[in-house]
Design a protein around this motif. Structure first.
Motif, PDB file in Angstrom:
ATOM      1  N   PHE A 133       0.788  -1.305   0.302  1.00  0.00           N
ATOM      2  CA  PHE A 133      -0.207  -0.045   0.059  1.00  0.00           C
ATOM      3  C   PHE A 133       0.606   0.964  -0.190  1.00  0.00           C
ATOM      4  CE2 PHE A 133      -1.947  -3.088   2.054  1.00  0.00           C
ATOM      5  CZ  PHE A 133      -3.468  -3.624   1.325  1.00  0.00           C
ATOM      6  N   THR A 134       2.031   0.897  -0.849  1.00  0.00           N
ATOM      7  CA  THR A 134       2.943   2.730  -0.783  1.00  0.00           C
ATOM      8  C   THR A 134       2.690   3.309  -1.915  1.00  0.00           C
ATOM      9  OG1 THR A 134       4.853   0.469  -0.318  1.00  0.00           O
ATOM     10  CG2 THR A 134       5.306   3.262  -1.183  1.00  0.00           C
ATOM     11  N   ASN A 135       2.254   4.315  -1.484  1.00  0.00           N
ATOM     12  CA  ASN A 135       2.288   6.000  -2.228  1.00  0.00           C
ATOM     13  C   ASN A 135       2.588   7.179  -1.772  1.00  0.00           C
ATOM     14  OD1 ASN A 135      -0.045   6.824  -0.572  1.00  0.00           O
ATOM     15  ND2 ASN A 135      -0.413   5.314   0.216  1.00  0.00           N
ATOM     16  N   CYS A 136       2.725   7.770  -2.262  1.00  0.00           N
ATOM     17  CA  CYS A 136       3.033   9.530  -2.190  1.00  0.00           C
ATOM     18  C   CYS A 136       1.808  10.821  -3.008  1.00  0.00           C
ATOM     19  CB  CYS A 136       4.514   9.262  -2.554  1.00  0.00           C
ATOM     20  SG  CYS A 136       5.057   9.407  -4.675  1.00  0.00           S
ATOM     21  N   THR A 137       2.410  11.223  -3.009  1.00  0.00           N
ATOM     22  CA  THR A 137       1.998  12.704  -3.298  1.00  0.00           C
ATOM     23  C   THR A 137       1.775  12.322  -5.342  1.00  0.00           C
ATOM     24  OG1 THR A 137       3.211  14.027  -3.825  1.00  0.00           O
ATOM     25  CG2 THR A 137       2.308  14.697  -1.967  1.00  0.00           C
ATOM     26  N   ASP A 138       2.543  11.287  -5.399  1.00  0.00           N
ATOM     27  CA  ASP A 138       2.462  11.226  -7.561  1.00  0.00           C
ATOM     28  C   ASP A 138       1.579  10.361  -7.401  1.00  0.00           C
ATOM     29  OD1 ASP A 138       3.984  13.697  -8.000  1.00  0.00           O
ATOM     30  OD2 ASP A 138       5.692  12.671  -7.287  1.00  0.00           O
ATOM     31  N   CYS A 139       1.280   8.967  -6.374  1.00  0.00           N
ATOM     32  CA  CYS A 139       0.828   8.144  -7.200  1.00  0.00           C
ATOM     33  C   CYS A 139      -0.422   7.246  -5.903  1.00  0.00           C
ATOM     34  CB  CYS A 139       1.714   6.605  -7.740  1.00  0.00           C
ATOM     35  SG  CYS A 139       2.418   6.357  -6.268  1.00  0.00           S
ATOM     36  N   GLY A 140      -1.247   6.895  -6.090  1.00  0.00           N
ATOM     37  CA  GLY A 140      -2.194   5.711  -5.622  1.00  0.00           C
ATOM     38  C   GLY A 140      -3.297   6.177  -5.842  1.00  0.00           C
ATOM     39  N   PRO A 141      -3.910   5.737  -4.362  1.00  0.00           N
ATOM     40  CA  PRO A 141      -5.595   5.813  -5.207  1.00  0.00           C
ATOM     41  C   PRO A 141      -5.557   7.261  -4.325  1.00  0.00           C
ATOM     42  CG  PRO A 141      -5.239   4.993  -2.140  1.00  0.00           C
ATOM     43  CD  PRO A 141      -4.030   4.683  -3.199  1.00  0.00           C
ATOM     44  N   ARG A 142      -7.088   7.760  -4.904  1.00  0.00           N
ATOM     45  CA  ARG A 142      -7.801   8.803  -5.472  1.00  0.00           C
ATOM     46  C   ARG A 142      -8.735   9.034  -4.993  1.00  0.00           C
ATOM     47  NH1 ARG A 142      -3.123   9.697  -4.085  1.00  0.00           N
ATOM     48  NH2 ARG A 142      -1.076  11.875  -4.567  1.00  0.00           N
TER      49      ARG A 142
END
Length: 768
Positions: A133-142
């Motif tokens: 579940f790694t993410n940051c401001t450039d990717c991931g669930p929104r």
């Protein structure tokens, strides 16, 4: 504004930035940019835009303003930058709390894992090594986790996962790429993964799941927007078992693979590779290599394969552990909506899957994967879903004063559309409303979008068909709210969608429209599906059509292509000729021809239709490419496109200009086809000649209409234009005649784009 707003060390200026600037790391980007240029001031969210106040030398402020658009985060879309002089507090640049304002339609879609996060999960020294579940401001669930606005962690499904001190430090650090990344998590504080079913309970869930897949078992995998059903795409027995359990005999299955494997499976152009690797990570239809190392049942009879790259850390880890491409098809029973809740998955997918790869981050809304195809020089969306919705579309500038519209689309491939001035929010794919569970999901989505974006429509738009569930819902909503109801003819809506996406202004006047699809209710109460129109946004006139044929048995004719073939051949050749032809005797063996012909003679349950979709069905049936009963929509047309090969002179069509509307007659086509069947012409060549002939017939007729009306643009839309060969032929032939084709790209040409067209028609009518 130029550099003279202040002197070289002046008090400063205020900059408003509008567009997609929330939930995309825009404020930390602004913070870092200001510090890089030595500027003071502050930045804050203000509802539907970002407000920046900066102080410093004029040259630095000009460089700052230019960089706002040129260097913006990958997920951002800067639409307008407005500058004006303003006093700015002294001190280092800072990020301040969000301000109140109009609710924005700027929530971004879910975004594929970025390179930095991919490297992190592969680094044994990293804190998030192998963390799914790694993410940051450039990717991931929104969008799949948002429960309200403004977009902050308490208004997401991550609210139940308090940040650990390490994650909190990253979240609060403007210099960190996770600054204000709302889904931020790590193994110490974030969602967890587990496997239900299978053996070896002590092993890592990813490794256990991969082992089951390699052993030929079928898994349910919980992703971002719902569940997938996965199996080994190279294992013929596993694919056959999945098809049997899911009751999906022939419809192609999507495959997830890394980029190197995708190249081994398909021929991929640079444009297609860029589309695959785009943050939206769609399923892309790619040309399948003849020797591709895949199970033969993945896409039977097709020359193209739906491929997507892994787009979450979980997918990257699972794919790497499995060491082979995986089928990733929608987690549902045949024809039902994709499942996105855990308990429902356990209940509805029991008997289909052998185990469940689960996690405990709730999904706020169902989001199917987007599907796209590169055709006629552009990437064209066929299904708008995860990765694309709810990115807003821009309407032509002269819709700025339009009233807000709620448009509810059609019955199949349903989607709804909400407008705010020159922004249109076309929803994700919701499914076919003739399925009860999809109908319930549609009404839930309508309420969800309205609440999420605080949308209060001034007008409701629906299709002409009175029996569509979407139409009835629109009627009820309009009546309950005392709102005007705009009924928009199906094919007019298709043309308006193509026009609006192309930036065609209301002031630009009418265009010629070619609408080719399955079925849509016409203004005269008959069924349309192959029309040439002259239309602007407010009105539409039908000038020509494909000669109509009776659909024996009504809806049954849409499912059984031989019924449509019989009607076309009886009309083209005569019943006696059909009955004595040995090729056709075999084709119709065992069919109740006497009953159907009696129904047609008496006009019993035989609606007349001018349908391009049904014409494809008939030709596919004649060439032996269609089953007696279709197992999924478009099956016959897809088979006909897949078999077409090489260049072939066009089959002829007739044109009866003396009728009103004029008729494009397929009688010469069927006579030529029958002659070629008797001569033993390869069906690949015959299929190619059909595509070329249909394209030439409609382009030639449209060109005559354009000349007579003094028009220069031709809109093309409708589900049949998902056929790449036909679209390429028609675009090329229109350009050769000096006509400008207006073809949807971001908006699906099929009924998934219908609501968008309805919305602009309703808005234009209300604007006068």
């Amino acid at each position: 504004m130029g550099t003279d707003a202040t002197d070289s060390q002046g008090t400063g200026e205020e900059i408003e930035v509008s567009g997609i600037v929330q939930g995309v790391g825009f404020r930390p980007f602004v913070y870092r940019l200001a510090h890089r240029l030595g500027l003071g001031g502050e930045v804050r969210n203000a509802g539907d835009h970002v407000v920046i106040r900066i102080s410093g030398p004029a040259a630095a402020r000009d460089a700052f303003a230019a960089a706002l658009a040129h260097e913006a985060p990958v997920l951002a879309r800067v639409e307008q930058v407005t500058r004006c002089p303003a006093p700015v507090p002294d001190g280092a640049f800072r990020i301040v709390a969000s301000g109140a304002g109009t609710v924005s339609v700027g929530v971004v879609p879910d975004v594929a894992t970025c390179p930095a996060c991919r490297a992190e999960i592969a680094d044994p020294k990293a804190r998030r090594f192998r963390y799914a579940f790694t993410n940051c401001t450039d990717c991931g669930p929104r969008f799949s986790i948002v429960t309200g606005l403004p977009y902050d962690r308490p208004a997401t499904t991550m609210a139940g996962f308090p940040m650990c001190p390490a994650c909190r430090a990253e979240y609060d650090d403007p210099a960190d790429r996770r600054f204000h990344a709302q889904p931020i998590a790590c193994p110490d504080c974030g969602p967890r993964l587990w496997l239900e079913g299978g053996d070896d309970a002590g092993a890592d869930p990813i490794d256990r799941a991969a082992g089951l897949l390699r052993a030929g078992q079928i898994l349910a995998v919980k992703g971002i927007g719902g569940f997938h059903i996965a199996c080994d795409a190279t294992n013929a027995d596993a694919v056959a078992l999945l098809r049997a359990r899911k009751h999906r005999p022939t419809k192609p299955l999507a495959v997830m693979a890394d980029l190197a494997t995708a190249h081994a499976l398909c021929l991929i152009t640079p444009d297609e590779e860029a589309a695959l690797a785009h943050p939206s990570a769609p399923i892309l239809l790619l040309q399948l290599k003849r020797d591709a190392p895949l199970a033969p049942g993945i896409a039977p009879g097709q020359r193209h394969l739906g491929v997507m790259l892994p787009y979450t850390p979980l997918h990257h880890l699972l794919l790497a552990a499995a060491g082979r491409p995986l089928v990733m098809t929608s987690g549902n029973r045949s024809s039902e909506p994709q499942i996105f809740r855990d308990d429902e998955a356990r209940e509805r997918l029991a008997g289909i899957v052998d185990a469940f790869l689960m996690h405990d981050r709730p999904i706020a809304r169902r989001l199917d994967d987007s599907v796209a195809r590169h055709v006629a020089g552009r990437l064209r969306v066929m299904r708008r879903g995860r990765g694309l919705a709810p990115m807003p579309l821009t309407l032509p500038a002269d819709f700025a004063d339009a009233p807000p519209v709620l448009a509810l689309g059609g019955e199949l491939k349903s989607a709804l559309c909400l407008t705010h001035g020159t922004r249109a929010l076309l929803s994700h794919h919701l499914g076919d409303l003739d399925e009860p569970a999809t109908g319930d999901a549609f009404e839930t989505a309508r309420a969800d979008y309205a609440a999420l974006f605080a949308h209060k429509p001034a007008v409701v738009a629906v299709d002409l068909h009175p029996d569509y569930r979407a139409t009835r819902l629109g009627e009820d909503l309009a009546a309950a709210g005392g709102l005007p109801l705009e009924r928009v003819q199906h094919h007019h809506a298709h043309m308006a969608a193509a026009m609006a996406e192309a930036g065609w202004r209301r002031a630009d006047g009418p265009v010629v429209g070619i609408a080719l699809d399955g079925l849509g209710l016409g203004e005269d109460g008959t069924v349309w599906g192959a029309e040439i129109l002259v239309c602007d946004y407010r009105t539409s006139r039908r000038i020509a059509r494909l000669s109509p044929i009776p659909l024996a048995g009504g809806d049954a004719a849409s499912r059984e292509p031989w019924r449509v073939l019989l009607a076309h051949l009886d009309r083209a050749l005569g019943r006696a000729a059909v009955d004595r032809d040995p090729h056709l005797t075999a084709r119709f063996a065992g069919k109740p021809l006497l009953t159907l012909r009696a129904m047609m003679d008496k006009g019993l349950n035989v609606p007349s239709a001018s349908s391009a979709g049904r014409l494809f069905d008939a030709v596919a049936a004649l060439l032996g490419l269609a089953p007696d009963r279709l197992s999924h929509e478009g099956e016959a047309a897809m088979a006909l496109e897949a078999v077409a090969e090489g260049e072939a002179p066009p089959y002829p069509f007739g044109l009866h200009a003396e009728t009103t509307p004029a008729e494009i007659d397929p009688t010469p086509l069927f006579k030529a086809l029958m002659a070629d069947l008797h001569a033993g012409r390869p069906r690949a060549t015959a299929a190619a000649a059909f595509h070329t002939g249909l394209a030439e017939a409609f382009v030639a007729a449209a060109a005559q209409v354009a000349k007579a009306e003094g028009l220069t643009a031709v809109a093309l839309s409708g589900g049949v234009f998902q056929n790449a060969r036909l679209l390429d032929e028609m675009v090329r032939r229109l350009k050769a005649r000096g006509l400008a084709p207006l073809v949807p790209a971001e908006v699906p040409a099929n009924d998934g784009g219908l609501a968008f067209g309805q919305a602009v028609v309703a808005a234009a009518r209300r604007m006068g």
